[in-house]
Design an enzyme around this catalytic site. Structure first.
Site, short mmCIF file in Angstrom:
data_model
loop_
_atom_site.label_atom_id
_atom_site.label_comp_id
_atom_site.label_asym_id
_atom_site.label_seq_id
_atom_site.Cartn_x
_atom_site.Cartn_y
_atom_site.Cartn_z
CE LYS A 10 -3.95 -1.96 2.31
NZ LYS A 10 -5.05 -1.72 3.46
CE1 TYR A 50 -9.46 -2.61 0.21
CE2 TYR A 50 -8.88 -0.84 -1.24
CZ TYR A 50 -8.45 -1.73 -0.41
OH TYR A 50 -7.24 -2.16 0.15
CG HIS A 116 -5.79 -5.96 0.06
ND1 HIS A 116 -6.95 -6.02 0.95
CD2 HIS A 116 -5.86 -6.95 -1.13
CE1 HIS A 116 -7.66 -6.76 0.29
NE2 HIS A 116 -7.07 -7.58 -0.80
P1 CMP Z 1 -7.80 -4.30 3.55
O1 CMP Z 1 -7.42 -5.47 3.61
O2 CMP Z 1 -6.99 -3.46 2.41
O3 CMP Z 1 -9.49 -4.05 3.17
C1 CMP Z 1 -10.21 -2.77 3.56
C2 CMP Z 1 -9.43 -1.96 4.27
O4 CMP Z 1 -10.13 -0.77 4.92
C3 CMP Z 1 -8.56 -2.67 5.29
O5 CMP Z 1 -7.50 -3.34 4.93
C4 CMP Z 1 -8.19 -1.28 6.25
O6 CMP Z 1 -6.74 -1.00 5.78
C5 CMP Z 1 -9.25 -0.49 5.96
N1 CMP Z 1 -9.84 -0.01 7.10
C6 CMP Z 1 -10.76 -1.03 7.81
N2 CMP Z 1 -10.98 -0.34 9.01
C7 CMP Z 1 -10.82 1.06 8.79
C8 CMP Z 1 -11.06 1.93 9.56
N3 CMP Z 1 -11.82 2.09 10.80
N4 CMP Z 1 -10.58 3.41 9.25
C9 CMP Z 1 -9.96 3.18 8.03
N5 CMP Z 1 -9.51 2.18 7.39
C10 CMP Z 1 -9.99 0.95 7.86
#
Ligand code: CMP
Length: 139
Positions: A10, A50, A116
């Site tokens: 990321k 997403y 991720h």
């Molecule tokens: P990822 O696995 O890329 O998939 C969804 C992403 O949302 C997750 O990783 C986090 O980085 C992000 N995420 C989850 N919860 C929060 C939060 N409360 N605030 C900001 N980002 C979030």
């Protein structure tokens, strides 16, 4: 049997020049990089990727972050690749990540969490197909 998962290094990591360090941890965990490219995601691309989170309160912040700097998208291959990758990534929230995990070592916050990884074989296939053509994956 060897399976595949999808990974993103990321913006918080590419910005701090950690592409190699993160990839080394993936490799040391028994994963092979069988496809890799550095891209600057478009807003449309990030929103699409997403889409399952579109009703979450952090969706706007998440998309802003993912388009803020380049990312490295990768296809990883290994025994039980999805699980193996999730193990080496550590918990989403770095405060809860175990010692020896990528997020424990490098993540800054729950949003700026360095990597991720796909959460299931089914999603791995969908996510790989979102960024790669089959001829870009060389096992
Ligand atoms: P990822 O696995 O890329 O998939 C969804 C992403 O949302 C997750 O990783 C986090 O980085 C992000 N995420 C989850 N919860 C929060 C939060 N409360 N605030 C900001 N980002 C979030």
């Amino acid at each position: 049997a060897a399976t595949r998962t999808f990974s993103i290094i990321k913006p918080d990591a590419t910005k701090r020049n950690l592409t190699g360090a993160v990839t080394k941890m993936l490799e040391d965990a028994g994963l092979r990089v069988v496809a890799s490219k550095r891209i600057h995601m478009s807003r449309k691309q990030a929103e699409g990727f997403y889409a399952v989170h579109k009703d979450r309160p952090f969706f706007g912040e998440l998309v802003d972050f993912m388009v803020s700097e380049p990312v490295v998208v990768q296809v990883l291959e290994g025994e039980d690749a999805v699980l193996r990758n999730r193990k080496v990534m550590g918990a989403t929230n770095p405060a809860e990540a175990d010692e020896g995990t990528i997020r424990k070592a490098y993540a800054l916050s729950i949003g700026e969490n360095t990597v991720h990884g796909s959460d299931s074989d089914e999603n791995a296939k969908i996510e790989i197909d979102y960024f790669f053509n089959e001829d870009e994956i060389v096992g």
